[in-house]
Design a protein around this motif. Structure first.
Motif, short mmCIF file in Angstrom:
data_model
loop_
_atom_site.label_atom_id
_atom_site.label_comp_id
_atom_site.label_asym_id
_atom_site.label_seq_id
_atom_site.Cartn_x
_atom_site.Cartn_y
_atom_site.Cartn_z
N HIS A 10 12.07 -15.50 -64.79
CA HIS A 10 10.71 -14.97 -64.90
C HIS A 10 10.74 -13.64 -65.65
CE1 HIS A 10 9.17 -18.00 -62.13
NE2 HIS A 10 10.21 -17.75 -61.35
N GLU A 12 8.58 -11.26 -65.43
CA GLU A 12 8.07 -10.13 -64.65
C GLU A 12 9.12 -9.52 -63.73
OE1 GLU A 12 4.93 -12.90 -65.85
OE2 GLU A 12 6.74 -13.13 -64.62
N GLU A 13 10.17 -10.27 -63.38
CA GLU A 13 11.09 -9.82 -62.35
C GLU A 13 12.49 -10.35 -62.62
OE1 GLU A 13 9.93 -9.31 -57.83
OE2 GLU A 13 10.70 -11.33 -58.18
N SER A 31 11.56 -4.81 -61.41
CA SER A 31 10.34 -5.28 -62.05
C SER A 31 10.37 -4.88 -63.52
CB SER A 31 9.11 -4.68 -61.35
OG SER A 31 7.93 -5.07 -62.01
N ARG A 32 10.10 -5.84 -64.38
CA ARG A 32 10.14 -5.55 -65.82
C ARG A 32 9.02 -4.59 -66.22
NH1 ARG A 32 13.02 -9.64 -68.55
NH2 ARG A 32 14.76 -10.24 -67.21
N GLY A 33 7.89 -4.62 -65.52
CA GLY A 33 6.79 -3.74 -65.87
C GLY A 33 6.95 -2.32 -65.37
#
Length: 694
Positions: A10, A12-13, A31-33
């Motif tokens: 994923h 996002e993570e 977390s990528r964000g």
């Protein structure tokens, strides 16, 4: 077998799990964000000096200014030097606003607190940690003890460390040679030179150097000899990990593998449920007990409940078994959730001091595998244990969760009746004020229904006594315990406005968590410096020499080997069989020892029976000298020849064992010959003094 599982399917993570078989013992979720700033190096500018706090607030390019204590400022950064070093230093005399300096993030931003900064930067490598402007911090990791520490001190003195720099040897530096340590040191020195060069090219604030990504950090920090496999489920992450391993640790390149199965990686090893338990407040124990983990602003409280645990014979044994099981599980969840700061554990009361010490020892043993610095106390008279743990990264709750918009983090809310009564009291208070002609209350539907139907008479009395109008407006978007009460003056009342046309001032997004959109991530001025290629790692000759000396026979083994050759060989074989990691032949050697003992016992019994028959026949031939001849014939020539033959076979059976000493053997042989001669003389004197039967 221990494995490192990396799940990057994923965007996002990204999740990294360390498992032992199918048991999860460490977890890292990024977390990528959310940009991680810990260990990043910035060029910053001082915006404000606070003499009362002995600190400076620094703008390093983030949304919130960082906190820089005066004791974390190197003397190289002082704008003015003291004429007398013994004078009391003050931050406003040494620093000035607008000054630029290089800082490193020590602690991440948390809630309303800014990031903690320092000017004593540190660069972590595979085996070493370089402290460029702090030469007094050099040393060896506190987890390295014994002979390993002494040998590393000797190797550390042989490294070419630049001036005004310090070096700390990490646990991965054990059993490494001088060339590998010097290779890692040269790489870190070259990286710091790139950082200082890039800092002079631009004005503050900006990002100079960004720490490695989570995959590289995990492999660098957790990859050890006990990790059997590293499994990655995406081709991109596999290529990245393979490249780093080939550059830094080529001997582990065969352990990095790409996972291609259709079943998800974490589901294959059955750890998804274990990961979900790290987000829950209550953790169930296998015996039936439970843990309650509550995190507050000041500390983390952990309560242990026996619940359904009934395996003990009495209440004391049940409490001991539950506490022992809980101690191991608490240490595991401290790592999974990365709980830092002060932790207070409420164990089940135990009256025995011995049982309390057993629980404390279980805590100490379970905390040995933790990378964080931990300080623990003893169980107090109230059954509480206090401990503090270093925060390595933001906790799992901070990175993956938000404060509940309904209870605001309290965990409980008022019921409908309590909320309605509180609103009535507030309406009464507002009605007593002058110049109010209208009171409007925006309420949840359930609370508004209760007030209109159950408290209609009370509301009418308030309107009549204070000559005001009370208007209750149900809001379907509002939930308990939220409400809003407004006072409207006479000149502000709109003419001819119906109640259903009044819009609620509260918007739905106001109930969501106050989350500020993160700024776009900065690009570091210094990219990762590619290290020079290094040959396959081999242990140092000093480590090999020390290992061979450790595994060779000691003084006691050499003495036994000189006296009894066969026993020494069996002892050496039994020692080799009991080494860690080689337990397969232990049962065979034990059976061989038992069979050997049985064979020797049978042979002795047969020789005893044969000797008895010979003695009987001799007595029949010479009855007058039976005792003298049997004693001399059976003891003197037979035993001495047996001893000489056994010693001769030992001396002629190949080369001596490693570490043996020839003078020691000669002394032992002389001592044995002297003992045999004295025993012969003693037996002869006994024979001469004994009466002869006729």
């Amino acid at each position: 077998m221990k494995r490192m599982l990396i799940n990057a399917t994923h965007d996002e993570e990204l999740r990294i799990a360390l498992v032992d078989g199918q048991k999860l013992y460490d977890l890292d979720i990024e977390s990528r964000g959310r940009e991680q700033k810990r260990s990043n190096i910035y060029k910053a500018r001082i915006t404000r000096l606070e003499p009362s706090l002995e600190a400076a607030f620094v703008d390093f390019g983030s949304g919130r200014h960082g906190f820089l204590p005066f004791k974390q400022i190197s003397q190289e950064c002082y704008s003015t030097q003291a004429s007398n070093p013994q004078d009391q230093m003050n931050i406003q005399d040494r620093m000035q606003e607008g000054q630029e300096l290089i800082v490193q993030v020590v602690k991440e931003e948390r809630s309303n607190k800014g990031a903690a900064l320092t000017t004593f930067c540190s660069l972590a490598g595979r085996y070493l940690v370089l402290t460029p402007n702090n030469p007094r911090t050099g040393g060896i990791s506190r987890k390295i003890e014994g002979d390993d520490r002494d040998l590393l001190k000797e190797m550390l003195s042989q490294l070419n460390i630049p001036d005004n720099m310090g070096v700390i040897v990490r646990t991965a530096g054990v059993e490494r040679n001088i060339e590998e340590l010097q290779w890692d040191l040269d790489y870190l020195v070259r990286l710091y030179e790139e950082i200082t060069t890039a800092a002079q090219t631009r004005e503050a604030p900006f990002l100079i150097y960004q720490d490695n990504d989570v995959i590289t950090r995990a492999i660098r920090d957790y990859m050890r000899d006990d990790i059997g496999e590293v499994l990655l489920d995406t081709q991109e992450s596999f290529t990245q990990a393979k490249k780093f391993i080939n550059q830094v640790m080529p001997r582990f390149k065969s352990r990095c593998m790409f996972y291609e199965d259709d079943m998800p990686l974490f589901s294959r090893y059955q750890i998804e449920r274990q990961i979900e338990s790290a987000f829950q407040r209550e953790v169930r124990l296998p015996s039936g007990g439970s843990l309650i983990i509550d995190q507050t602003e000041a500390l983390v409280a952990i309560d242990i409940n026996s619940a359904r645990a009934t395996r003990g014979a009495d209440i004391e044994e049940t409490a001991l078994n539950t506490n022992l099981e809980a101690a191991e599980e608490i240490c595991r969840h401290l790592r999974l959730r990365d709980i830092g700061g002060l932790v207070v554990i409420d164990f089940i009361d135990m009256s025995s001091i011995k049982n309390q010490r057993l629980v404390e020892q279980q805590m100490y043993d379970s905390l040995k595998v933790d990378r964080a610095r931990i300080q623990t106390g003893k169980i107090s008279n109230f059954g509480l244990m206090e401990m503090s743990r270093q925060r390595l990264r933001p906790s799992l709750g901070e990175t993956s969760g938000v404060v509940c918009p309904r209870c605001s983090g309290l965990g409980t809310i008022k019921d409908i009746r309590s909320s309605a009564l509180a609103i009535i009291r507030l309406i009464e208070e507002e009605a007593l004020k002058e110049s109010d002609t209208l009171i409007r209350a925006f309420l949840p539907v359930s609370v508004a229904s209760f007030l209109i139907n159950e408290k209609r008479t009370l509301l009418a009395e308030i309107e009549q006594q204070n000559s005001v109008r009370v208007l209750l407006l149900p809001d379907p978007q509002m939930v308990t315990p939220h409400y809003k009460v407004e006072r409207i003056r006479a000149q502000d009342v709109g003419a001819g406005e119906a109640s259903y046309e009044i819009n609620s001032p509260v918007k739905p997004e106001d109930y969501s968590a106050d989350r500020v959109a993160p700024p776009s991530p900065q690009k570091a001025a210094v990219k990762a410096v590619v290290p020079t290629s290094m040959a396959a790692m081999k242990p140092s000759r000093k480590w090999q020499k020390r290992t061979s000396q450790r595994t060779g026979p000691g003084w006691f083994s050499r003495v036994i080997g000189a006296l009894f050759g066969s026993s020494a060989q069996k002892t050496d074989a039994r020692t080799r069989a009991r080494r860690p990691g080689d337990n397969r032949n232990r049962g065979n050697i034990r059976n061989a020892d038992r069979s050997g003992k049985n064979d020797r016992g049978n042979a002795q019994r047969r020789s005893g029976r044969q000797g008895g028959r010979n003695n009987q026949s001799g007595n029949r031939d010479n009855p007058g000298r039976s005792d003298n001849k049997s004693s001399e014939g059976s003891n003197t020539p037979t035993d001495s020849s047996h001893d000489k033959s056994s010693l001769g076979e030992k001396r002629n059976d190949g080369p001596p064992p490693p570490g043996s000493d020839e003078p020691l053997k000669e002394n032992l042989d002389k001592r044995n010959r002297g003992n045999r001669q004295r025993s012969k003389q003693k037996r002869r004197s006994q024979v001469q003094d004994s009466p002869v039967e006729t």
